[in-house]
Design an enzyme around this catalytic site. Structure first.
Site, PDB file in Angstrom:
ATOM      1  N   MET A 106       0.818  -1.209   0.000  1.00 25.96           N
ATOM      2  CA  MET A 106       0.000   0.000   0.000  1.00 25.96           C
ATOM      3  C   MET A 106       0.853   1.261   0.000  1.00 25.96           C
ATOM      4  O   MET A 106       0.643   2.147   0.817  1.00 25.96           O
ATOM      5  CB  MET A 106      -0.920  -0.023   1.230  1.00 25.96           C
ATOM      6  CG  MET A 106      -2.109  -0.950   1.093  1.00 25.96           C
ATOM      7  SD  MET A 106      -3.417  -0.160   0.112  1.00 25.96           S
ATOM      8  CE  MET A 106      -4.198  -1.612  -0.591  1.00 25.96           C
TER       9      MET A 106
ATOM     10  N   HIS B  53       4.414   5.186   2.103  1.00 21.61           N
ATOM     11  CA  HIS B  53       3.199   4.428   2.414  1.00 21.61           C
ATOM     12  C   HIS B  53       1.976   5.323   2.339  1.00 21.61           C
ATOM     13  O   HIS B  53       2.019   6.482   2.723  1.00 21.61           O
ATOM     14  CB  HIS B  53       3.307   3.799   3.804  1.00 21.61           C
ATOM     15  CG  HIS B  53       2.391   2.635   3.972  1.00 21.61           C
ATOM     16  ND1 HIS B  53       1.046   2.772   4.236  1.00 21.61           N
ATOM     17  CD2 HIS B  53       2.609   1.306   3.858  1.00 21.61           C
ATOM     18  CE1 HIS B  53       0.494   1.567   4.311  1.00 21.61           C
ATOM     19  NE2 HIS B  53       1.423   0.656   4.080  1.00 21.61           N
ATOM     20  N   HIS B  54       0.887   4.741   1.839  1.00 19.03           N
ATOM     21  CA  HIS B  54      -0.367   5.468   1.703  1.00 19.03           C
ATOM     22  C   HIS B  54      -0.902   5.910   3.066  1.00 19.03           C
ATOM     23  O   HIS B  54      -1.720   6.830   3.152  1.00 19.03           O
ATOM     24  CB  HIS B  54      -1.385   4.579   0.984  1.00 19.03           C
ATOM     25  CG  HIS B  54      -2.409   5.332   0.201  1.00 19.03           C
ATOM     26  ND1 HIS B  54      -2.817   6.607   0.540  1.00 19.03           N
ATOM     27  CD2 HIS B  54      -3.107   5.011  -0.907  1.00 19.03           C
ATOM     28  CE1 HIS B  54      -3.735   7.021  -0.331  1.00 19.03           C
ATOM     29  NE2 HIS B  54      -3.923   6.071  -1.220  1.00 19.03           N
ATOM     30  N   ALA B  55      -0.440   5.280   4.128  1.00 21.48           N
ATOM     31  CA  ALA B  55      -0.850   5.719   5.461  1.00 21.48           C
ATOM     32  C   ALA B  55      -0.216   7.069   5.814  1.00 21.48           C
ATOM     33  O   ALA B  55      -0.679   7.760   6.709  1.00 21.48           O
ATOM     34  CB  ALA B  55      -0.465   4.678   6.513  1.00 21.48           C
TER      35      ALA B  55
END
Lengths: 467, 467
Positions: free
Chosen positions: A22, A139-141
């Site tokens: 992700m 990271h998409h977070a």
């Protein structure tokens, strides 16, 4: 010090698995400044590595334990090691773009280690034409693709003579850029997380996406709101994927797309869609895998503040999503472009008549398809109402530099997910429209052929427009 | 199909954390064959990647879940992707050995992803002298350093004209080599796991090292068995470490070491220890960190079948460990060498008078210090009775080739652990003795200086021996 992770970011961490890393990526190509010495790339790398102060976003790692009740929190990395994050790499001979894309594919197919801050940057030398590449992975977070691009742009300058410029992960001295960084810090593109939560009446910090959001979305789909109600046929793109990645990228002058738009009364974005449509049509035809019914693309679109009612402080930045008929059943490029144009227009109109809550639910598809897809399934909606995601993110229009190195092009690497094996993201920069295609190598064979098809399709569209 | 993991291998998985990656590495340098074309390295890479059949060892990944009661088991990787494991890399300019060691340091400092089979191989081009490098990385749960070296040797040939040779991860057609592979498969060097378990009365498949083993070891220490009872002073090496790695390597002609041994009545192994001792002494002196009491090294030694009573089918392969006085308190190289020789001899004699159970307990230190150290602490033994691990693993004596490429040198990368920040492993090959130094970059600053000190020390020893 431990800080909470917002539920959407936590959702990206929870949704991630070996088949679905992700993280978003970016590939930048730079031209060495005049008179650059033999050690130019090494010096560039050293400068990036010796960043005095690292922004907090790039120093925190996710952490969960019994003490955090199994919930993810951010924790500063006590053993932060810049050498792990900023790397100097080189391409094998003959150092063509092919070797570069192979390297990016491999880097993009490997998950970030959770035990460290969730990012990497590779300064890459060895392109035989002397260009310098940089591949970054975040990271998409932490950030979404748009924020990542903004973050990069925020450290560039239009002044080729400017020096002592920080790396994207460095701390910027100016107020403007630190605001930029804060925005990245809150993640979730430009829909403020707090607003999203409030609008949807979410109170609990539940992991992943909330059920209320799914219910709204599911209602929207059943009500056959025109922006949602399209029928997407099954294609090879809509299967389970593996963790192998293939990345292909190329750019074309925006001017060529603009001319087609002018001659046919369509927008540049319509032409982008038509290029993708034609390329995907040829690609699937060659594989004898083109469904009779036309493919549907999910296209994130910008909304102005009034439409969305939840836009960010700077206005006009909320994102909605439109389902676009790709008209892949039509052989004629001109008719296909016209159909796409109409579908796009219908979708946008439908979107503007949606309630803010519905728009937010739509936005959520764009933000977190990997989280929503399984939840939709639980609601009895077996597959998402689209075949692939095509985004078009505008970038800087003028030539930019990093410490004298001219940015020649910038290409996005995105996130294929289960059931959505191909992602096309376009970004414009300095007069060029870059197409970044990220796919599962096993589900989307010979992905690089799409580049040839895109090029052919651009020619067909020009011809059809009488250019 | 799921297969059980033996407790020691499981122990390596459980002991591993971000500061202590538990993989062994190997760096090989090859000379291209005469008339090698421009694409030689790419072709070599392609050949290695296109291995028809991969050995089962390289296809399994560790897995645990509620269904396995939280215990690790081996599971075949259903999405095995050779592109993830076999990689083609290049060095940044100027492509010196320095750049190669930097790359190896970085690769060695990154943990293998548990979701995939626990190995990687990098075919590396870009050394300015035209040599080709290969760095391999294999989890200690799969193989130990000795087995890894055997595995590599098993695919090499003394015939420069032999072609169509498999990669180390390929399936070998001959019986001999498949036996070789089985041995690697059982892991734990050459002490059969089953024998170890039986000897120690271990029945439960408990995770990590069993308490019984620790009790034996702890008893051994308290009994002041001479092979164990040495006092190791605190040094900078005996601290908690981070996950950053630095690797340095160099080789010297075995003949030079042999001449010193001949002139002084010592063994080549004694000379290796004396070189390490002198180098570490100079290194610590420069840092103003040399303790008054001499350092103690843990040195794994081979035992013959009769001594160990648990040797493998082929005999003579069981491994014990001796604590060697490094005599770092002595400035005179000749006296230092003599002291080391005596200490080594005492240690071996003590070892041969130990019970098989005691020897096995000793072996276990060499195999699994990371697992034993915390357990020892629980037994009230605050620190291990040695400062660093020095191993010397004999390799092939003659020139070997892989598909016509001459193996020029092979260098081991090992595992620093908490409290043991520096590991020195030596391997001999084709008339050279290679020293591989692996350390925590933060705990052991300027590790590469040890190479210079080793070289100086060899000169001092030659002079002291009257050569």
């Amino acid at each position: 010090m431990v800080t909470p992770i917002d539920p959407t970011s936590a959702g990206f961490l929870l949704a991630e698995n070996r088949s679905m890393p992700m993280h978003v990526g970016g590939l930048q190509l730079f031209k060495k400044p005049e008179g650059a010495g033999r050690n130019y790339v090494r010096d560039m790398f050293e400068q990036m590595r010796q960043e005095d102060e690292i922004a907090p976003l790039f120093l925190k790692r996710p952490y969960r334990s019994v003490r955090t009740a199994g919930q993810y929190v951010w924790k500063p990395d006590e053993q932060f090691d810049i050498e792990h994050h900023v790397r100097h790499s080189a391409l094998p001979k003959p150092g063509r773009v092919r070797e570069l894309l192979e390297l990016c594919s491999r880097l993009h197919g490997t998950r970030l280690a959770r035990e460290r801050p969730l990012w990497e940057a590779h300064i890459i030398e060895g392109l035989r034409d002397g260009r310098v590449a940089m591949y970054t992975k975040t990271h998409h977070a932490l950030v979404d693709g748009v924020s990542a691009m903004r973050l990069l742009a925020s450290v560039l300058s239009t002044d080729p003579d400017k020096r002592n410029m920080p790396a994207p992960w460095g701390v910027r001295p100016t107020a403007r850029s630190s605001r930029e960084l804060e925005r990245a810090e809150t993640s979730l593109a430009d829909v403020p997380v707090q607003a999203l939560r409030t609008a949807l009446g979410i109170t609990a910090e539940a992991a992943g996406m909330p059920g209320a959001l799914v219910k709204t979305l599911s209602k929207g789909l059943r009500n056959e709101t025109s922006a949602l109600s399209l029928y997407a046929p099954r294609t090879i793109f809509n299967q389970s994927i593996t963790g192998s990645r293939r990345f292909a990228a190329q750019d074309w002058p925006v001017e060529r797309l603009r001319e087609i738009g002018k001659a046919t009364g369509t927008t540049i974005n319509d032409v982008v869609m038509a290029m993708c449509s034609g390329a995907v049509r040829t690609y699937l035809t060659e594989l004898d895998a083109l469904p009779e019914a036309p493919l549907v693309a999910m296209v994130p679109v910008g909304l102005n503040a009034k439409q969305s009612q939840v836009a960010s402080a700077e206005g006009g930045n909320a994102v909605g999503a439109v389902m676009v008929q790709l008209a892949t059943d039509l052989a004629d490029p001109a008719r296909r472009l016209a159909t796409i144009h109409r579908s796009m227009k219908d979708g946008k109109e439908a979107l503007s008549s949606m309630t803010p809550m519905q728009i937010l639910a739509m936005s959520a598809i764009g933000q977190a398809p990997a989280i929503l897809t399984p939840l939709l399934r639980m609601q009895g909606i077996v597959r998402p109402p689209y075949n692939l995601i095509i985004s078009n993110v505008p970038g800087p229009r003028t030539t930019h530099y990093w410490n004298g190195a001219q940015l020649l092009g910038t290409y996005p690497l995105s996130i294929p997910i289960n059931g959505m094996a191909l992602n096309i993201t376009c970004t414009s920069y300095d007069g060029n429209m870059a197409f970044g295609l990220t796919g599962c190598r096993r589900t989307v064979p010979h992905l690089q052929r799409l580049l040839t098809h895109l090029d052919d399709e651009l020619g067909h569209l020009e011809k059809a427009a009488g250019l």
